[in-house]
Design a protein around this motif. Structure first.
Motif, short mmCIF file in Angstrom:
data_model
loop_
_atom_site.label_atom_id
_atom_site.label_comp_id
_atom_site.label_asym_id
_atom_site.label_seq_id
_atom_site.Cartn_x
_atom_site.Cartn_y
_atom_site.Cartn_z
N ASP A 1 40.88 38.66 39.46
CA ASP A 1 40.82 39.46 38.24
C ASP A 1 39.56 39.19 37.39
N TRP A 2 38.54 38.53 37.97
CA TRP A 2 37.32 38.27 37.19
C TRP A 2 36.33 39.41 37.34
N GLU A 3 35.82 39.88 36.22
CA GLU A 3 34.76 40.89 36.20
C GLU A 3 33.74 40.51 35.14
N ASP A 4 32.48 40.69 35.45
CA ASP A 4 31.41 40.35 34.50
C ASP A 4 31.15 41.56 33.61
N ARG A 5 32.03 41.73 32.62
CA ARG A 5 31.89 42.87 31.70
C ARG A 5 32.67 42.57 30.43
N GLU A 6 32.37 43.31 29.38
CA GLU A 6 33.15 43.26 28.13
C GLU A 6 34.52 43.86 28.41
N GLN A 7 35.57 43.12 28.06
CA GLN A 7 36.91 43.63 28.37
C GLN A 7 37.95 43.05 27.42
N THR A 8 39.13 43.63 27.52
CA THR A 8 40.25 43.19 26.68
C THR A 8 40.88 41.95 27.31
N LEU A 9 40.87 40.84 26.55
CA LEU A 9 41.33 39.56 27.07
C LEU A 9 42.45 38.98 26.23
N PHE A 10 43.34 38.27 26.89
CA PHE A 10 44.44 37.57 26.23
C PHE A 10 44.08 36.09 26.15
N ARG A 11 44.25 35.49 24.99
CA ARG A 11 43.87 34.09 24.78
C ARG A 11 44.91 33.15 25.41
N THR A 12 45.04 33.22 26.72
CA THR A 12 46.03 32.36 27.38
C THR A 12 45.65 30.88 27.30
N THR A 13 44.35 30.58 27.13
CA THR A 13 43.95 29.18 27.04
C THR A 13 44.51 28.52 25.78
N ASP A 14 44.85 29.31 24.78
CA ASP A 14 45.47 28.74 23.58
C ASP A 14 46.90 28.28 23.85
N PHE A 15 47.43 28.69 25.01
CA PHE A 15 48.84 28.41 25.30
C PHE A 15 49.02 27.71 26.65
N GLY A 16 47.96 27.01 27.09
CA GLY A 16 48.10 26.14 28.25
C GLY A 16 47.52 26.65 29.54
N ASP A 17 46.93 27.86 29.55
CA ASP A 17 46.34 28.37 30.79
C ASP A 17 44.91 27.85 30.95
N ASP A 18 44.35 28.04 32.15
CA ASP A 18 43.01 27.53 32.45
C ASP A 18 41.90 28.42 31.90
N ILE A 19 42.09 29.74 31.98
CA ILE A 19 41.11 30.70 31.46
C ILE A 19 41.85 31.84 30.78
N ASP A 20 41.15 32.55 29.91
CA ASP A 20 41.72 33.75 29.32
C ASP A 20 41.83 34.84 30.39
N ARG A 21 42.77 35.76 30.20
CA ARG A 21 43.09 36.71 31.26
C ARG A 21 42.89 38.15 30.81
N PRO A 22 42.36 39.00 31.70
CA PRO A 22 42.15 40.41 31.38
C PRO A 22 43.47 41.18 31.29
N LEU A 23 43.50 42.15 30.39
CA LEU A 23 44.68 43.00 30.23
C LEU A 23 44.43 44.44 30.66
N LYS A 24 43.15 44.79 30.84
CA LYS A 24 42.83 46.15 31.30
C LYS A 24 41.79 46.10 32.40
N LYS A 25 41.93 47.02 33.35
CA LYS A 25 40.96 47.13 34.43
C LYS A 25 39.75 47.95 33.95
N SER A 26 38.74 48.01 34.78
CA SER A 26 37.52 48.73 34.39
C SER A 26 37.77 50.22 34.20
N ASP A 27 38.82 50.78 34.84
CA ASP A 27 39.12 52.20 34.66
C ASP A 27 40.04 52.46 33.47
N GLY A 28 40.35 51.40 32.71
CA GLY A 28 41.18 51.56 31.52
C GLY A 28 42.66 51.38 31.74
N SER A 29 43.08 51.31 32.99
CA SER A 29 44.51 51.09 33.27
C SER A 29 44.87 49.62 33.04
N TYR A 30 46.14 49.37 32.88
CA TYR A 30 46.60 48.01 32.60
C TYR A 30 46.61 47.15 33.86
#
Length: 600
Positions: A308-337
């Protein structure tokens, strides 16, 4: 006679209270500080049964805070416990473990407690927070395979166990009916629809589902729509075909689960999260308002990039604030979830339905998804809810030691239904639980139907049937044994008339001790979310019962359960047999396995 059934209905808990009382006495005598944290003090059976009946770690966990050497503190505690009326002997092992041997009358009283409780033995008091157990949740794209089977049995047994200890349980199935895989299902079903209309479709193209299980779906589409779908563009026919196909797949899945006696209270559709009200978008908006979602870029990952890694500006969830290793994307490049976004909304809905304890049962390939999902549950609940993910490992299907690979029905995997039809529900359910859920399981279709000690499900069920047979033969000795020996009248007879003090053989005492440990076993298995512990325990209890039966039949006839010249001893031993039957029946019921009266 010792008959305090309230105490002996849970012997380890009662002994823990006695250990705490010994500590209270040391505090009153000035030998211990009153503010020591005793929460880690436990009473459990020792690993080696020769060391005693129960052991406590009290001295080991309290010595440091008490400013004493563990052995010194153990001697002080042991001195108090030696005076307890339940205790026959106290021994100190190693650096400070305290081993306790209880008086035989404690185990006799525990047997009486089990008999009085009957099918409610070890059952907890209703109450506590509701718990949601989500299990199976197989994609509705075909029949369930043997891997799904293990998750289905594990989840169902865990739900049974939690309900038995008193928790309000909801059993849930998450239908993955959104996304690319159900569109592939629809296209595969449409091909079978064309086939049902008489068209020669040739080989199934790569990327579509080839199994014959879609032939009935094609026929159903032909019967419902006739030729009307045939020449319409895909965008027109795909939603209708998809819905029919998903509905028929779910009907097949429900039927397969019913063959295993697996049931769910809730079937939740993933598609419902995005159709009509966009609950995924609402969840993201709520998290954004709380500062938990932002627009940003993910740094390049070390090593191989995650899917799920893409080198682009995207909508991210701050999962690292809650114990995850990296923040996670919530939308794909085509705008779908992303799948993760839908899963967040789904679990937020569970929390919104009042569940603060969530249990998800996942397949072996989802281990890397656990941290982010636990982070999401923490975030959407404000830290109130807890998600426990139980991974069920792979099942290696064998026949007489050789791998089984091909299915008559699905083509490239063995279906759950094929396995259940061949060896039966009971063998499947028991053996799927006869390994810890996160260990790979070898399931041998030939072994699980053997009538031998090497087949655990047979051996445990045979223990129950053998116990029932003892009662049938006992009528020759006890004329007063009622015809309905399985009912409460016979149980009452065993309770009111049985001189349990006649049970003094070491094998009999060992059986009573095992029966007395059942409530603690149930309590611990429920707390750890580990129903396999019940299967292990039942096998050990059945083994001890068969061993005692065999001793009486061969070398030691004075140990037979039925003594022609001693009706009172027979009655006492029937009480012991009834105790074994009770526990085997309750335990098998929790695993979803029948407890037969006879085996042929």
């Amino acid at each position: 006679m010792f008959d305090n059934t309230d105490e002996t209905s849970h012997v380890p808990a009662a002994v823990l209270r006695r250990v705490q009382a010994a500590l209270d006495a040391l505090v009153a005598a000035g030998g211990l500080a009153p503010d020591l944290d005793r929460s880690r003090v436990l009473v459990e059976p020792p690993r080696d049964a020769s060391h005693g009946d129960l052991a406590t770690n009290a001295a080991m966990v309290l010595a440091k805070d008490a400013g004493k050497k563990p052995r010194e503190l153990a001697e002080a505690i042991a001195g108090r416990l030696a005076a307890d009326p339940w205790v026959a002997r106290v021994d100190i092992a190693g650096p400070g473990f305290i081993n306790l041997t209880l008086k035989p009358e404690i185990w006799r009283a525990a047997l009486r407690s089990a008999l009085l409780a009957g099918s409610n033995y070890a059952r907890g008091t209703p109450g506590g927070a509701p718990v949601n157990v989500e299990y199976v949740s197989a994609n509705p794209t075909g029949p369930m395979h043997v891997g799904h089977c293990r998750g289905a049995v594990f989840g169902d047994a865990l739900a049974n166990l939690l309900a038995f200890v008193g928790r309000p349980v909801t059993r849930e199935y998450y239908i993955n009916d959104a996304g690319a895989q159900v569109d592939v299902l629809a296209r595969s079903a449409f091909l079978r629809y064309r086939e049902a209309l008489g068209e020669d479709i040739g080989p199934i193209p790569e990327g579509l589902y080839p199994g014959d299980y879609l032939v009935p779906v094609g026929r159903a589409l032909a019967a419902r729509f006739g030729e009307t779908l045939r020449h319409r563009p895909e965008a027109d026919w795909l939603p209708e075909v998809r819905q029919v196909a998903v509905n028929m797949m779910m009907a097949m899945i429900r039927d397969d689960l019913a063959a295993l006696n697996v049931r769910h209270d809730v079937f939740f559709s993933e598609r419902s999260l995005i159709e009509g009200t966009d609950r995924v978008g609402e969840t993201i908006a709520a998290l954004r308002a709380e500062g938990k979602v932002y627009e940003g870029r993910l740094p390049p990952p070390k090593g191989a990039p995650p899917e799920d890694w893409e080198d682009r500006e995207q909508t991210l969830f701050r999962t690292t604030d809650f114990g995850d290793d990296i923040d996670r994307p919530l939308k794909k490049s085509d705008g779908s979830y992303t799948y993760f976004a839908s899963d967040i909304a789904y679990h937020a809905g569970k929390v919104g339905r009042g569940f603060d304890e969530l249990i998800d049962v996942w397949g072996a390939d989802h281990g890397g998804y656990i941290k982010r999902m636990q982070a999401a549950v923490t975030a959407v609940s404000g830290g109130r809810a807890r998600l426990d993910v139980k991974i069920v490992q792979l099942v290696k299907l064998l026949r007489a030691g050789q791998p089984v690979k091909m299915s008559k029905r699905a083509g490239d995997f063995i279906t759950l239904r094929e396995v259940v039809d061949e060896v039966g529900k009971d063998a499947v359910r028991f053996m799927m639980l006869y390994r810890k859920n996160d260990a790979v399981l070898d399931f041998d279709l030939a072994k699980v139907i053997e009538q031998s000690r090497d087949n655990p499900v047979f051996y445990v069920q045979y223990g129950h049937a053998r116990g029932r047979s003892v009662f049938r033969h006992a009528r020759d000795v006890l004329d007063e044994l009622p015809e309905d020996w399985k009912g409460p009248a016979a149980l009452s007879l065993c309770l009111t008339g049985a001189p349990l003090d006649r049970l003094d053989d070491p094998g009999e005492i060992a059986l009573m001790r095992s029966i007395a440990q059942f409530p603690r076993l149930i309590e611990a298995a429920a707390a750890a979310h580990e129903p396999h512990r019940i299967a292990f325990y039942l096998y050990d209890l059945a083994s001890d019962f068969h061993a005692q039966y065999t001793r009486g039949g061969k070398d030691s006839p004075h140990l037979r359960f039925i003594m022609q010249d001693d009706p009172q001893l027979t009655l006492a031993r029937l009480a012991l047999v009834q105790g074994v039957i009770t526990v085997l029946s309750v335990g098998l019921g929790l695993l979803g396995v029948d407890a037969p009266d006879e085996m042929r």
